[in-house]
Design a protein around this motif. Structure first.
Motif, PDB file in Angstrom:
ATOM      1  N   ASP A 202      30.279  39.878  35.379  1.00 16.33           N
ATOM      2  CA  ASP A 202      31.089  40.245  35.262  1.00 16.33           C
ATOM      3  C   ASP A 202      30.411  42.414  35.582  1.00 16.33           C
ATOM      4  N   LYS A 284      32.147  41.725  45.418  1.00 13.78           N
ATOM      5  CA  LYS A 284      32.429  40.561  43.991  1.00 13.78           C
ATOM      6  C   LYS A 284      31.296  39.194  44.421  1.00 13.78           C
ATOM      7  N   LYS A 302      37.540  37.954  41.322  1.00  8.28           N
ATOM      8  CA  LYS A 302      38.854  38.509  42.001  1.00  8.28           C
ATOM      9  C   LYS A 302      38.183  40.173  41.455  1.00  8.28           C
ATOM     10  N   ASP A 304      37.322  41.092  38.823  1.00 10.91           N
ATOM     11  CA  ASP A 304      38.526  42.117  36.993  1.00 10.91           C
ATOM     12  C   ASP A 304      37.300  40.875  36.284  1.00 10.91           C
ATOM     13  N   THR A 306      37.570  37.411  36.455  1.00  8.82           N
ATOM     14  CA  THR A 306      38.066  36.373  35.714  1.00  8.82           C
ATOM     15  C   THR A 306      37.884  35.920  37.709  1.00  8.82           C
TER      16      THR A 306
END
Length: 579
Positions: A202, A284, A302, A304, A306
């Motif tokens: 994250d 990402k 994704k 975010d 997740t």
């Protein structure tokens, strides 16, 4: 990683000076163009230095007449610099004794030094000393895998050890000792864990932990048939149910929370190998998983925090014939220097190792046939695997540890072998060529190979390897390939990003073109490799430019960097993102 046959199920010398911190200011230097790409293959030269290195580890699988699935898997190895002296050290994972038969519900425990995990510290003369007891890393259970990462950003790499019945997190205290912080950190897990990867999922600057689990399994007396000669067989994994990975979010302060379902990284699998990278170029991080005898998995980040599983749409879930296979070892790096990381997964004989070329549109092409990988691996079974540039020509080659999982495979299939030599495949720029036979005596020795970790043990610019075997000795292999090519090894130190720089994408450019590396300690099988990013420079004496995209989003550019050195690069405190 298993095989069906006859209607029954079968399982299936002196170091260079220690690394010194160096500045990264621009340095003027001449450039020499690299040699043009040629289809001529360059053999390597890997030499077994195990005995003179004073490494004497022997893994204990504890084989029984009951043929428990656990016995076939082997254990991993890590290459990392635990004391920051600039020299790589070696950590071996080990098993535990099994009774025959073993009662259902048993969690095997180590009973003595024979079964200890082992830490070997590298001394200035290139030999190793066993410091396991001093470090406190003996372990307790039937262990299998290891992952290296600095989870608390204190500048010392920590260890996560996986196994059957529970895992362990060891905090590096910075004084040569480790503390087992499993309980306080909340990372013990359950079931049968295999490979694991440290990665900041994250982008909060703290490394999280993805832990694969294999199958739902216990010491049940499952009967899976006999060979024609009356030998009992190992069960095929189809007999057992898949299970979900564990994902531990790093909350800071030494505590983790299991979040696999929350972030969508929770599809059932039979996970054996894990790799990380950015396959679709969206900056990402993504996660690739090698599953045994079921669909392979690719989790796309994704943005975010997740993930979504896209293995089928990305076309890596099956092979070129639409079939599943026994996925075991894995690596995700860019072998053709087009800026897109490619994927390779090892499997069992008669399946061909799966090489997936990244198309740049979110999908991959199955290139095992046209690359030459299919032909050279058809009759072989692979486990640990790594892309590495062993001859420093600027193209990533392949090193594979091999051996079948069935110790009786030759009874019915004499063309297949339980013990096999390693494979070295040279990347010519026009495909891969098997150069094993010409690359040293070690490629003529048959082992029940399992784990593989790579890294430059003696800081001479040539990537070395350490191999584990199932219920057998480990091997330390020094790369002594003769080449006039230059090299550059980068040690990234994150400040806004995680301190190891895991997940950073590096683009290095010489007069011959660009090449790319994603910083990671994951990949291979049950093992953890040197976090330093190694580049072969060919005839170029240095890099015209180096661009680093840190996990934080910071983009850092260096110009005119001389080669033939290990260079520490610190992440700037702040820098606007490059668009």
């Amino acid at each position: 990683m298993h095989f069906r046959a006859a209607g029954f199920c079968f399982l299936g010398a002196v170091l260079a000076a220690p690394l010194k911190a160096q500045t990264v200011s621009a340095l003027p230097m001449p450039q020499t163009a690299a040699a043009p790409v040629s289809a001529k293959a360059t053999p390597g030269n890997f030499v077994d230095i195990t005995q003179r290195s004073h490494v004497n580890f022997v893994g204990q699988a504890s084989h029984t007449a009951s043929k428990y699935l656990l016995e076939t898997m082997g254990s991993g190895v890590a290459l990392f610099d635990y004391d920051n002296d600039g020299r790589l050290d070696i950590f071996f994972v080990n098993g535990a004794p099994l009774s025959d038969p073993t009662a259902k519900g048993t969690i095997p425990q180590k009973t003595g030094p024979k079964y200890w995990n082992r830490l070997y510290h590298q001394k200035p003369d290139g030999t190793f000393e066993d410091v396991t007891e001093k470090a406190g890393l003996q372990g307790t259970g039937y262990d299998m895998g290891v992952a290296v990462g600095d989870y608390d950003n204190d500048g010392y790499d920590d260890l996560y050890v996986t196994g059957y019945g529970g895992n362990h997190l060891y905090h590096n205290n910075g004084n040569g000792t480790f503390t087992d912080v499993t309980q306080s950190s909340g990372t013990g897990g359950s079931g049968w864990s295999t490979s694991a990867a440290w990665v900041d999922l994250d982008n909060d600057g703290l490394l999280d932990l993805v832990v694969l689990r294999y199958v739902k399994w216990d010491f049940d007396d499952v009967w899976c048939g006999e060979h024609r000669d009356g030998y009992r067989a190992y069960c095929h994994p189809d007999v057992f149910q898949p299970t979900t990975p564990l994902v531990y979010h790093n909350d800071g302060g030494g505590h983790f929370t299991e979040v696999s379902a929350k972030i969508g990284l929770d599809k059932p699998g039979k996970g054996l190998g894990i790799a990380i990278g950015d396959f679709d170029g969206d900056n990402k991080v993504d996660v690739a998983i090698a599953n045994d005898s079921m669909l392979e998995q690719l989790y796309r980040g994704k943005g975010d925090g997740t993930f979504e599983e896209v293995g089928m749409s990305a076309e890596i879930a099956v092979d070129g014939d639409g079939r599943t296979y026994a996925g075991m070892g894995i690596d995700l790096q860019d072998y053709d220097n087009d800026g897109l990381p490619d994927l390779i997964i090892t499997n069992l004989a008669n399946q061909k190792y799966a090489l997936y070329h990244n198309n740049g549109d979110g999908s991959f092409s199955y290139d095992s046939y046209i690359s030459g990988i299919g032909g050279m691996t058809l009759l072989h079974s692979g486990w640990g695997i790594h892309f590495l540039d062993y001859d420093n020509d600027g193209r990533k080659d392949l090193l594979v540890v091999q051996g079948h999982d069935l110790d009786t495979i030759e009874l019915n299939y004499p063309q297949l072998h339980y013990k096999e030599p390693m494979l070295l495949a040279n990347n010519t720029g026009q495909g891969f060529v098997d150069v094993s036979a010409e690359s040293g005596e070690v490629f003529h020795q048959a082992w029940a190979g399992r784990g593989l970790a790579v890294g430059d043990l003696d800081n001479d610019g040539l990537v070395d390897a350490v191999v584990t075997t199932n219920d057998g000795p480990a091997y330390v292999l020094r790369n002594q390939t003769k080449t006039g090519n230059h090299w550059l090894t980068l040690l990234l130190v994150g400040h806004r990003s995680n301190r190891d720089g895991i997940g950073a994408k590096i683009k290095l450019t010489t007069a011959a073109g660009s090449q790319y590396v994603t910083v990671t300690t994951a990949g291979s099988y049950l093992s953890s490799s040197d976090k330093r990013a190694h580049f072969g420079l060919g005839a170029s004496k240095g890099a015209q430019s180096i661009e680093i995209r840190w996990p934080s989003g910071t983009v850092q550019t260096l110009s005119n960097v001389p080669g033939d050195q290990v260079l520490r690069i610190d992440e700037p405190a702040s820098m606007p993102e490059k668009h």
